[in-house]
Structure formats: structure tokens, C-alpha cells
Design an enzyme around this catalytic site. Sequence first.
Site, PDB file in Angstrom:
ATOM      1  N   GLY A  60       4.112   0.032   4.796  1.00  0.00           N
ATOM      2  CA  GLY A  60       4.703  -1.060   5.560  1.00  0.00           C
ATOM      3  C   GLY A  60       3.940  -2.357   5.457  1.00  0.00           C
ATOM      4  O   GLY A  60       3.963  -3.172   6.381  1.00  0.00           O
ATOM      5  N   HIS A  61       3.285  -2.580   4.304  1.00  0.00           N
ATOM      6  CA  HIS A  61       2.408  -3.737   4.138  1.00  0.00           C
ATOM      7  C   HIS A  61       2.853  -4.619   2.969  1.00  0.00           C
ATOM      8  O   HIS A  61       2.028  -5.097   2.184  1.00  0.00           O
ATOM      9  CB  HIS A  61       0.967  -3.274   3.910  1.00  0.00           C
ATOM     10  CG  HIS A  61       0.424  -2.438   5.023  1.00  0.00           C
ATOM     11  ND1 HIS A  61      -0.648  -1.585   4.855  1.00  0.00           N
ATOM     12  CD2 HIS A  61       0.801  -2.318   6.319  1.00  0.00           C
ATOM     13  CE1 HIS A  61      -0.909  -0.979   6.011  1.00  0.00           C
ATOM     14  NE2 HIS A  61      -0.032  -1.411   6.910  1.00  0.00           N
ATOM     15  N   ALA A  62       4.132  -4.832   2.833  1.00  0.00           N
ATOM     16  CA  ALA A  62       4.658  -5.652   1.729  1.00  0.00           C
ATOM     17  C   ALA A  62       4.000  -7.034   1.721  1.00  0.00           C
ATOM     18  O   ALA A  62       3.876  -7.677   2.770  1.00  0.00           O
ATOM     19  CB  ALA A  62       6.165  -5.789   1.859  1.00  0.00           C
ATOM     20  N   SER A  63       3.612  -7.489   0.535  1.00  0.00           N
ATOM     21  CA  SER A  63       2.817  -8.718   0.416  1.00  0.00           C
ATOM     22  C   SER A  63       3.015  -9.355  -0.955  1.00  0.00           C
ATOM     23  O   SER A  63       3.570  -8.750  -1.873  1.00  0.00           O
ATOM     24  CB  SER A  63       1.317  -8.403   0.586  1.00  0.00           C
ATOM     25  OG  SER A  63       1.061  -7.692   1.761  1.00  0.00           O
ATOM     26  N   HIS A  68       0.839  -1.187   0.000  1.00  0.00           N
ATOM     27  CA  HIS A  68       0.000   0.000   0.000  1.00  0.00           C
ATOM     28  C   HIS A  68       0.877   1.240   0.000  1.00  0.00           C
ATOM     29  O   HIS A  68       1.853   1.308   0.748  1.00  0.00           O
ATOM     30  CB  HIS A  68      -0.892   0.033   1.245  1.00  0.00           C
ATOM     31  CG  HIS A  68      -1.871  -1.096   1.324  1.00  0.00           C
ATOM     32  ND1 HIS A  68      -2.186  -1.738   2.504  1.00  0.00           N
ATOM     33  CD2 HIS A  68      -2.625  -1.697   0.371  1.00  0.00           C
ATOM     34  CE1 HIS A  68      -3.089  -2.670   2.282  1.00  0.00           C
ATOM     35  NE2 HIS A  68      -3.364  -2.669   0.981  1.00  0.00           N
TER      36      HIS A  68
END
Length: 516
Positions: free
Chosen positions: A455-458, A306
Amino acid sequence: MARAVAATHVTGFDYVVCGSGAAGSVVAGRLATDPDVRVLLLEAGGADSGPEVRLASSYPTAQFPALFREYRTAPDPQLGGRSLVQLGGRVLGGGSSVNTMVWARGHRDDYDGWARTTGDAAWGYDAVLRRYLRIEDWHGVPDPQRRGTGGPVHVAPAADPSPLATAMVAGAAGVGIPAFDDHNATMMEGRGGAAIANLIVRDGMRHSMADGYLHPLAGRPNLTVLTGATVDRVVVEGRSAVGVEFRRGGRRRTVRAEREVVLSTGAFETPRTLMLSGIGDADELTRIGVPLVAHLPGVGANFVDHSLVATCLFEPPVPVPPRNNKAEATFFWPSRDDLDVPDMQPFLIEIPHLTEAHAGRAVPHAWSLSPAIVRPRSRGRLRLRSADPDDTLDVEWNPLADPDDVRVLARATELCREIAHSPAMAPFVARELLPGPVRGAELDAFLRAGVTSYGHASGTARMGTDDRSVVDPQLRVHGVDRLRVADASVMPTITTGNTMAPCVMIGERLAELLTS
């Protein structure tokens, strides 16, 4: 209370779980409730006992380097040559011990989409909701159908929130975004809304997943937790994972798993470990000299995060001290009238949130309303530079590669400014510092200078059944027996909102599979 169980040797385990973050803590803790199952949990970081971790009011940032691993993108010409930094938790509890403590479960459509992608109803919203009911100990407005009580994770709306936060919710309502008592539940089954955020905070203290799932088991002889243990690779014999190699205290060790190995080291480290183990794209592995075990070209691909823009910035007439986690209010809303699901999630941040490009605009006591996108179309990729586990990981993010992502962030910026200038927020705005009434090229430049990671690496070891997926619906790595993954890397699509809660849910799903 003991924070971890020490061990003098590393033999005799049924399961080896790598990573103690939001999913790994769940998997290890749930497995260890069976006294006949021997579990080893390996965590690269240290204990979670410091005040910078424990106190909700002082959650750590990059000035505590021992708690993080840094990942830096290459300079991006679409961002004016800026290089973006992303941080991964490196401490017991992983990201849940160092993040902003927001509990966002995702949208109904996220999980129904996962069920369609995988062909497995266990990933659909109804099944996922049952998992959340088991996870939560909810301390908000009762909702027995959607919120759980008595579970291991303490969740509540921000206690005694700042008047700035309540004004933001009222300001959103004033521009047509409905206000809710709960930013999960019914709000995330429709078009969204505005609310005081759910937090994992209890009596001013962080309640991490280590608190929920590991510390209550301290002293159990069947659970061994080793901190300071960096996993280098999975040991594969034939087509089966039989253990892992790791380093601790300057020594390299190998530990065997009699049943299975679980990777829960996050969207950066899980694909790194897979590739170092010979599991990944054959051409990439040949390039760095790693013998091929399984050709899975999706390892490291499909990187998604995000984007959060820093920031719409305002100076109040008088200081408004931040409370709780300094980020107590948010809204989810569609960027277009014809959308029936939210694709924006701006957050009120009660302190300045700025990139280096805008750092000079900060003034004491300023506050931020940061535009954000939560259904991005842009994708990137992770690559290894060499077979050295300590070498830099090449991160290609491309956060604004898709023009529609720029459109959504532009709309989010306009909406943030509209809310900030609403009558409800007028008492908190003496002047607008950024961005002002910009349009067109000026707005585009503001976004490119301000985009940061949420901070939402996926997505880098995504779940599915096609030839670009890495794990199957049971979280088993394709082509390698006795090896599973449970963390944000398996997400087929990124969830709508902060990703900690979905990672806990993924950990619960794997625990179901391993104990059923």
C-alpha cells in the site's frame, strides 16, 4: 466538533489544495495558520467520523468501499496470471484515516540519496530530521536529538503490545537482529533492527493527519474544506495553473487560485490529474485526445511499491487476541551481509494475512509474519485509457520483474521462518501452516502466489532535474508555473518503510517553501 468547514461558493482563494491525505492536510493546515491566506481544500471522499475510521482496533478494509478507491493491475503472467488490487484512501485525512497507522520515517540513506538526486540539501537527512522534530509529539523513550515533542502528530510505540509482538522482537534478537526501543531514530541510521512499531494511536483512537492539522482549525474563516469534491483537471492558461475543475453534488465547478494550485492526491490520482490536464507524455496524451500543455514523459512512469508476501502463517496452541492495530512489531534488516542499509521489512500481523491462492490454509486465531522488500528495483507505469476522469487507470506494476527482488523476498521468507521457530516464539507456535521448509522452485511459487501490495505506491511524478523528472526540488511542475505536487508521487526513490510519515514530511517541506 465540526469535522469540516462547509461552503456555499468556491471563489476568492489564494491556494487550492487537492487532496486531504498525509501531505495535503499538512499543506492546507500550515497555510491556513496565516489568517490573511485563503485556502480551499478539496477532498473526493467524505467525513472521517465513522467508528470504522476512528477506532484503532477496527481500521477499515475493502468492505468499506466508500472509504477507498480501488486500483487493479492487469493479470500478471509472472504471478501466475494474478491481478493485484491496491487501495487509495477516499476520506478526509486520506490514507492516514484508513491505513494501519504505522509511523515509519525512513532511513538516513533515503534522504541523503534524495539530496544527491536533486542537488538540494533541504532533502538530506539532517534537514528532514529537523522537519520530523517539528511534526512529532513523541510519547516513547525520550531522544531530544531525534524525536520531537509538542508537534501536531501524536506518535508512540504500540501501547501494551501483544505478547506475540514482544516475542517476535526477542526472536529477531535471537537470530542476530538487534532489538531497539524505537523503530525510528538510531535504528534507521544504520543496518536496522527489530522493535515494537511506532503508531499514530492515542487512547485507542486513530490520530490521522486530519486530526493533527485540520480539525484544530475548524471554524477558521480562511480555511474551506469541501468533501465529496472530485478534481478532474488543473486549469492552465498559457503556461500557468490558475485553478481546477471539480465535481461535487452532481455539478461541475471551476475554482480559481490567485497564487498556486497544489496536487496532493497520491501516486495514482496525481499523475491521472496531470495527464487529464495535458501534462505528460505527448504521445500518450495524443492517443487519448488530450491537448498537450507540457511534455513530461515521466508522468505516470517510475511506479514503485513495496511488496508484502502473504504470508508465513502459524497456528498458536491457544488464541492470542490481537491488540492495537493488529500489527505491532516489525524488523528492518539487510538481505546480504555486505549491505549496510536494510532492504527488508517483514511485519508481524496478528491475524491471517493471505491471498486468494492460500485462503484455504487459514485456521481460527492463526497469525502471520509477512516477508517484505523495501528497496525494490522493479518499476512499472500508469496509463490513462481515455480522457474520461472516471475511466479505469491502467496499472502496470511488475513487482517481481527484477530477479533481485525475488531474491530479497526469498531471504525475507527464510528469516521470518527462522524467527518464528526461535525459542522466544516457541510458546506461540503449535504448527506452521505456510510455507513450510520450501526451497528453489517451491519457494519461488510461494512468493509469486503470495505477493501483495504494502500500500505504498510512489514515484509517479518524481522529483529531480533530469528530463524524466516531473517536479523540481521545490516541488514545482516542470514547464507549468504556479503548480506544485506534494505526495508520495514525488519520491525519487521509495523510502525504507511505510510511506505515511515521509508524505507528512513532504507536506511540511512544501509548506516551508510556500510560507518562507
